[in-house]
Every structure is written in C-alpha cells, then in structure tokens.
Design a protein around this motif. Sequence first.
Motif, PDB file in Angstrom:
ATOM      1  N   LEU A 138       0.829  -1.209   0.000  1.00 20.60           N
ATOM      2  CA  LEU A 138       0.000   0.000   0.000  1.00 20.60           C
ATOM      3  C   LEU A 138       0.869   1.267   0.000  1.00 20.60           C
ATOM      4  O   LEU A 138       0.580   2.226  -0.726  1.00 20.60           O
ATOM      5  CB  LEU A 138      -0.918  -0.007   1.220  1.00 20.60           C
ATOM      6  CG  LEU A 138      -2.148   0.912   1.187  1.00 20.60           C
ATOM      7  CD1 LEU A 138      -2.967   0.678  -0.069  1.00 20.60           C
ATOM      8  CD2 LEU A 138      -3.003   0.689   2.427  1.00 20.60           C
ATOM      9  N   ILE A 139       1.937   1.257   0.782  1.00 18.11           N
ATOM     10  CA  ILE A 139       2.850   2.405   0.814  1.00 18.11           C
ATOM     11  C   ILE A 139       3.489   2.624  -0.549  1.00 18.11           C
ATOM     12  O   ILE A 139       3.572   3.757  -1.041  1.00 18.11           O
ATOM     13  CB  ILE A 139       3.938   2.199   1.894  1.00 18.11           C
ATOM     14  CG1 ILE A 139       3.310   2.252   3.290  1.00 18.11           C
ATOM     15  CG2 ILE A 139       5.026   3.256   1.770  1.00 18.11           C
ATOM     16  CD1 ILE A 139       4.250   1.819   4.394  1.00 18.11           C
ATOM     17  N   SER A 140       3.941   1.538  -1.191  1.00 14.98           N
ATOM     18  CA  SER A 140       4.596   1.658  -2.495  1.00 14.98           C
ATOM     19  C   SER A 140       3.626   2.149  -3.562  1.00 14.98           C
ATOM     20  O   SER A 140       3.997   2.960  -4.427  1.00 14.98           O
ATOM     21  CB  SER A 140       5.210   0.315  -2.905  1.00 14.98           C
ATOM     22  OG  SER A 140       4.196  -0.661  -3.106  1.00 14.98           O
ATOM     23  N   LEU A 141       2.366   1.702  -3.503  1.00 11.29           N
ATOM     24  CA  LEU A 141       1.366   2.159  -4.469  1.00 11.29           C
ATOM     25  C   LEU A 141       1.107   3.652  -4.324  1.00 11.29           C
ATOM     26  O   LEU A 141       1.030   4.384  -5.319  1.00 11.29           O
ATOM     27  CB  LEU A 141       0.059   1.383  -4.282  1.00 11.29           C
ATOM     28  CG  LEU A 141       0.028  -0.068  -4.749  1.00 11.29           C
ATOM     29  CD1 LEU A 141      -1.309  -0.720  -4.384  1.00 11.29           C
ATOM     30  CD2 LEU A 141       0.265  -0.171  -6.244  1.00 11.29           C
ATOM     31  N   VAL A 142       0.977   4.111  -3.080  1.00  8.20           N
ATOM     32  CA  VAL A 142       0.711   5.535  -2.847  1.00  8.20           C
ATOM     33  C   VAL A 142       1.894   6.386  -3.302  1.00  8.20           C
ATOM     34  O   VAL A 142       1.721   7.468  -3.870  1.00  8.20           O
ATOM     35  CB  VAL A 142       0.402   5.789  -1.356  1.00  8.20           C
ATOM     36  CG1 VAL A 142       0.290   7.282  -1.077  1.00  8.20           C
ATOM     37  CG2 VAL A 142      -0.900   5.085  -0.952  1.00  8.20           C
ATOM     38  N   LEU A 143       3.107   5.895  -3.083  1.00  4.14           N
ATOM     39  CA  LEU A 143       4.293   6.675  -3.438  1.00  4.14           C
ATOM     40  C   LEU A 143       4.541   6.706  -4.946  1.00  4.14           C
ATOM     41  O   LEU A 143       5.064   7.705  -5.470  1.00  4.14           O
ATOM     42  CB  LEU A 143       5.527   6.101  -2.729  1.00  4.14           C
ATOM     43  CG  LEU A 143       5.564   6.251  -1.201  1.00  4.14           C
ATOM     44  CD1 LEU A 143       6.808   5.578  -0.639  1.00  4.14           C
ATOM     45  CD2 LEU A 143       5.519   7.720  -0.788  1.00  4.14           C
ATOM     46  N   THR A 144       4.171   5.627  -5.659  1.00  2.88           N
ATOM     47  CA  THR A 144       4.528   5.524  -7.078  1.00  2.88           C
ATOM     48  C   THR A 144       3.407   5.887  -8.031  1.00  2.88           C
ATOM     49  O   THR A 144       3.681   6.267  -9.174  1.00  2.88           O
ATOM     50  CB  THR A 144       5.010   4.090  -7.403  1.00  2.88           C
ATOM     51  OG1 THR A 144       3.969   3.147  -7.057  1.00  2.88           O
ATOM     52  CG2 THR A 144       6.269   3.756  -6.613  1.00  2.88           C
ATOM     53  N   ASP A 145       2.152   5.788  -7.610  1.00  6.47           N
ATOM     54  CA  ASP A 145       1.033   6.081  -8.506  1.00  6.47           C
ATOM     55  C   ASP A 145       0.589   7.529  -8.313  1.00  6.47           C
ATOM     56  O   ASP A 145       0.110   7.908  -7.237  1.00  6.47           O
ATOM     57  CB  ASP A 145      -0.131   5.122  -8.226  1.00  6.47           C
ATOM     58  CG  ASP A 145      -1.176   5.141  -9.335  1.00  6.47           C
ATOM     59  OD1 ASP A 145      -1.653   6.233  -9.686  1.00  6.47           O
ATOM     60  OD2 ASP A 145      -1.519   4.064  -9.855  1.00  6.47           O
ATOM     61  N   SER A 146       0.708   8.345  -9.334  1.00  6.79           N
ATOM     62  CA  SER A 146       0.381   9.764  -9.238  1.00  6.79           C
ATOM     63  C   SER A 146      -1.099  10.001  -8.937  1.00  6.79           C
ATOM     64  O   SER A 146      -1.460  11.035  -8.356  1.00  6.79           O
ATOM     65  CB  SER A 146       0.767  10.483 -10.533  1.00  6.79           C
ATOM     66  OG  SER A 146       0.078   9.927 -11.643  1.00  6.79           O
ATOM     67  N   GLN A 147      -1.972   9.065  -9.334  1.00  7.91           N
ATOM     68  CA  GLN A 147      -3.402   9.235  -9.069  1.00  7.91           C
ATOM     69  C   GLN A 147      -3.732   9.114  -7.579  1.00  7.91           C
ATOM     70  O   GLN A 147      -4.814   9.510  -7.153  1.00  7.91           O
ATOM     71  CB  GLN A 147      -4.201   8.204  -9.870  1.00  7.91           C
ATOM     72  CG  GLN A 147      -4.131   8.419 -11.380  1.00  7.91           C
ATOM     73  CD  GLN A 147      -5.011   7.436 -12.131  1.00  7.91           C
ATOM     74  OE1 GLN A 147      -5.421   6.410 -11.603  1.00  7.91           O
ATOM     75  NE2 GLN A 147      -5.297   7.760 -13.382  1.00  7.91           N
ATOM     76  N   LEU A 148      -2.796   8.564  -6.813  1.00  8.85           N
ATOM     77  CA  LEU A 148      -3.010   8.416  -5.371  1.00  8.85           C
ATOM     78  C   LEU A 148      -2.316   9.520  -4.577  1.00  8.85           C
ATOM     79  O   LEU A 148      -2.251   9.446  -3.350  1.00  8.85           O
ATOM     80  CB  LEU A 148      -2.510   7.043  -4.897  1.00  8.85           C
ATOM     81  CG  LEU A 148      -3.183   5.820  -5.522  1.00  8.85           C
ATOM     82  CD1 LEU A 148      -2.638   4.544  -4.910  1.00  8.85           C
ATOM     83  CD2 LEU A 148      -4.695   5.874  -5.365  1.00  8.85           C
ATOM     84  N   THR A 159      -3.060  12.264  -3.242  1.00  6.86           N
ATOM     85  CA  THR A 159      -4.115  13.114  -2.696  1.00  6.86           C
ATOM     86  C   THR A 159      -4.018  13.075  -1.169  1.00  6.86           C
ATOM     87  O   THR A 159      -3.360  12.188  -0.606  1.00  6.86           O
ATOM     88  CB  THR A 159      -5.499  12.618  -3.142  1.00  6.86           C
ATOM     89  OG1 THR A 159      -5.720  11.306  -2.579  1.00  6.86           O
ATOM     90  CG2 THR A 159      -5.602  12.551  -4.663  1.00  6.86           C
ATOM     91  N   PRO A 160      -4.662  14.030  -0.482  1.00  8.50           N
ATOM     92  CA  PRO A 160      -4.596  14.034   0.986  1.00  8.50           C
ATOM     93  C   PRO A 160      -5.036  12.716   1.623  1.00  8.50           C
ATOM     94  O   PRO A 160      -4.400  12.237   2.566  1.00  8.50           O
ATOM     95  CB  PRO A 160      -5.552  15.177   1.365  1.00  8.50           C
ATOM     96  CG  PRO A 160      -5.481  16.112   0.211  1.00  8.50           C
ATOM     97  CD  PRO A 160      -5.353  15.226  -1.000  1.00  8.50           C
ATOM     98  N   MET A 161      -6.112  12.131   1.105  1.00  7.13           N
ATOM     99  CA  MET A 161      -6.619  10.890   1.680  1.00  7.13           C
ATOM    100  C   MET A 161      -5.554   9.791   1.669  1.00  7.13           C
ATOM    101  O   MET A 161      -5.327   9.108   2.676  1.00  7.13           O
ATOM    102  CB  MET A 161      -7.855  10.417   0.898  1.00  7.13           C
ATOM    103  CG  MET A 161      -8.373   9.070   1.327  1.00  7.13           C
ATOM    104  SD  MET A 161      -9.802   8.561   0.332  1.00  7.13           S
ATOM    105  CE  MET A 161     -10.018   6.879   0.889  1.00  7.13           C
ATOM    106  N   TYR A 162      -4.867   9.632   0.556  1.00  9.37           N
ATOM    107  CA  TYR A 162      -3.871   8.569   0.442  1.00  9.37           C
ATOM    108  C   TYR A 162      -2.555   8.953   1.101  1.00  9.37           C
ATOM    109  O   TYR A 162      -1.768   8.077   1.485  1.00  9.37           O
ATOM    110  CB  TYR A 162      -3.683   8.184  -1.026  1.00  9.37           C
ATOM    111  CG  TYR A 162      -4.935   7.568  -1.591  1.00  9.37           C
ATOM    112  CD1 TYR A 162      -5.350   6.300  -1.193  1.00  9.37           C
ATOM    113  CD2 TYR A 162      -5.742   8.273  -2.485  1.00  9.37           C
ATOM    114  CE1 TYR A 162      -6.517   5.751  -1.675  1.00  9.37           C
ATOM    115  CE2 TYR A 162      -6.916   7.731  -2.980  1.00  9.37           C
ATOM    116  CZ  TYR A 162      -7.300   6.466  -2.567  1.00  9.37           C
ATOM    117  OH  TYR A 162      -8.468   5.920  -3.038  1.00  9.37           O
ATOM    118  N   PHE A 163      -2.292  10.236   1.230  1.00  7.11           N
ATOM    119  CA  PHE A 163      -1.131  10.675   2.002  1.00  7.11           C
ATOM    120  C   PHE A 163      -1.279  10.220   3.455  1.00  7.11           C
ATOM    121  O   PHE A 163      -0.337   9.674   4.049  1.00  7.11           O
ATOM    122  CB  PHE A 163      -1.002  12.200   1.931  1.00  7.11           C
ATOM    123  CG  PHE A 163       0.000  12.771   2.891  1.00  7.11           C
ATOM    124  CD1 PHE A 163       1.358  12.646   2.656  1.00  7.11           C
ATOM    125  CD2 PHE A 163      -0.426  13.438   4.045  1.00  7.11           C
ATOM    126  CE1 PHE A 163       2.285  13.172   3.558  1.00  7.11           C
ATOM    127  CE2 PHE A 163       0.492  13.969   4.936  1.00  7.11           C
ATOM    128  CZ  PHE A 163       1.849  13.839   4.687  1.00  7.11           C
TER     129      PHE A 163
END
Length: 311
Positions: free
Chosen positions: A45-55, A57-61
């Motif tokens: 989940l951490i890697s997806l949030v860091l690498t996917d630009s669509q994520l 956002t504040p919620m995924y941060f």
Amino acid sequence: MSQTNQTWVTEFLLLGLSDDPQIQLLLFVLFLVVYLVTVFGNLLLISLVLTDSQLHTPMYFFLCNLSTADLFFSTTIVPQALFNLLSRRKDISFIGCAAQLLLFLLFGCAECALLAVMSYDRYLAVCDPMHYPLIMTGRVCGHLALGCWASGILVSLVDTTFTLRLPYQGGNRIAHFFCEPPAILALASADIHSAETAIFLMGVLILLAPVSLILVSYGSIIVTVVRMKTTSGRLKAFSTCGSHLLVVILFYGSGIISYMTPKSAKLLGKLVSMFYSVITPMLNPLIYSLKNKDVKKALRNAAIKRLFCKL
C-alpha cells in the motif's frame, strides 16, 4: 516491611497467551502468517501511494502514514512474541521491555490521531467539496501528519515514564505476550494510583478526544449524504468513507476496551490486545484495498507495468 533485601528487576518473563505447547505452536503459525500478511500488505500500500500519481491526494497521504504506523506497530510486538512462542525461557530485558513499551505506544497513539485526521479529511471532502482543495493543501496535510506523530511521541513518553519510574522488585512475570502498561504496573512494588491516573488521562487525550472528532465528522457526513438527491452520489460518499469507518471501529473499539477499562478480566484483556496489536494492522490494508476502487486500479496498473517490463 522493608524491601531493602529485594533485588531490582533486570528482566521480565512474558508468560504469553498460553503455556500449552500445542496451543503455542498454533499461535506461532497464526502470528507468523498474520505478520507476513501485515508486512506485505502495508508495504504494498505504501509503495502504491508513493509511485502512482493518481493516489497523490490528501486521503492517500494519510493512508500512507497509517500504513507506516501499522507496519512499525506490528513489528514492535510480533517478532518478540514469535521468538517467545518457540523459546523455553520467555525473557526480555528491562531495557528491551522499556523500548518495546515506548515504541508500541508511539506508533499506536500516532495511529489513533491519524484516524481522527482522516475522518476530518473525509468530512471536508463530502460536506465541503468546493473548499476542500483550498483547505487540504500539501502544507496543511504535512502539518497534520506531523502533529499526529508528535502526539504519539508525547503520549508514549508520558505513559512510559509513569510506568517505569516505579520500583520493580521481586516479581518479574508479566501475564501478557508483550510489555503493555497495565500488565507491567501489576508488578510494581509501590502504589500505582498516580501511574494509572496518568495513563487514563492520556487515554482520554488520544482515544476519547479523537473519537469525539470522528463522531462529529461522521455525524455531519451522514446528514449531508441523506440530503443528497441522487443515489449515485450517496453510494460514492459511503464507499469513500466506509473503509475508514470500519478501520476506526476495529481499532478504537478494542483500544478503548483495553485502556479505558483497565480492571477487565485478564484473558479478555489479552485477547483485546492481540486483536488491536496483531490483527488490526493486517486488516487495515486489506480493508482499504478490497473496498477502494482507486487502490485496486493502482494495483492493476502496477501489475500491468511489471508484466510489460518482464516481456
């Protein structure tokens, strides 16, 4: 009676959940599987949030911060528990116990604060979408996350100080599988009223205060959703908030039972502690992954990119 002839405790014995060898083996397998899933799920989940630009956002941060807290929270407890389940001498040094206590409280309390901040983020997204981008800027999100970690440090320092400043002479058998304040205080050789009061007040600060914010946020969200004219709008709002609300119920429910009712039965206390310290960190990434379209889309994109790289 004088206690001058009693030796100061230099290590503790963690009695665990059971002294039956067969049950210990089953617990080892359970804890190992849960821990591996926890590490894999939160790192993914951490890697997806860091690498996917669509994520980005504040919620995924905040979700990335939550997964980080979950990862270290579980790592503070489970490896030591796994070692003790296979070891005949289930000891931990006084310093090791103090370190585990401090880190366990730090990451657990930070998670409490993060869940409250995430509820405020969802409140703004649903109830005030026009001003949401103006309010939840990168700077504000960074300050909120920093405040969550700072609150974890504050509460952990207070609770650890009040717990370990007491004299521990004689008994060293902790009726638990990790160093948790109520279990350690039971061994103190002095009056523990002040320590219990301090821990209770810190519990009010980091448990009941955030819960109040969460209840107010979700109360406003429910009112706003009910007033929506379209069914699609309601479903979108509920799907956005559903994952977070489920995580809140699981984590805060078990935490409040453990720390706001310290006189509960020992077995119940152990089971509740096992749930919020071992099981919940595994469930959080699973809940967000299975119930969140953005995360599932990011996961599919990552899998496709990896497949094309191999080809």
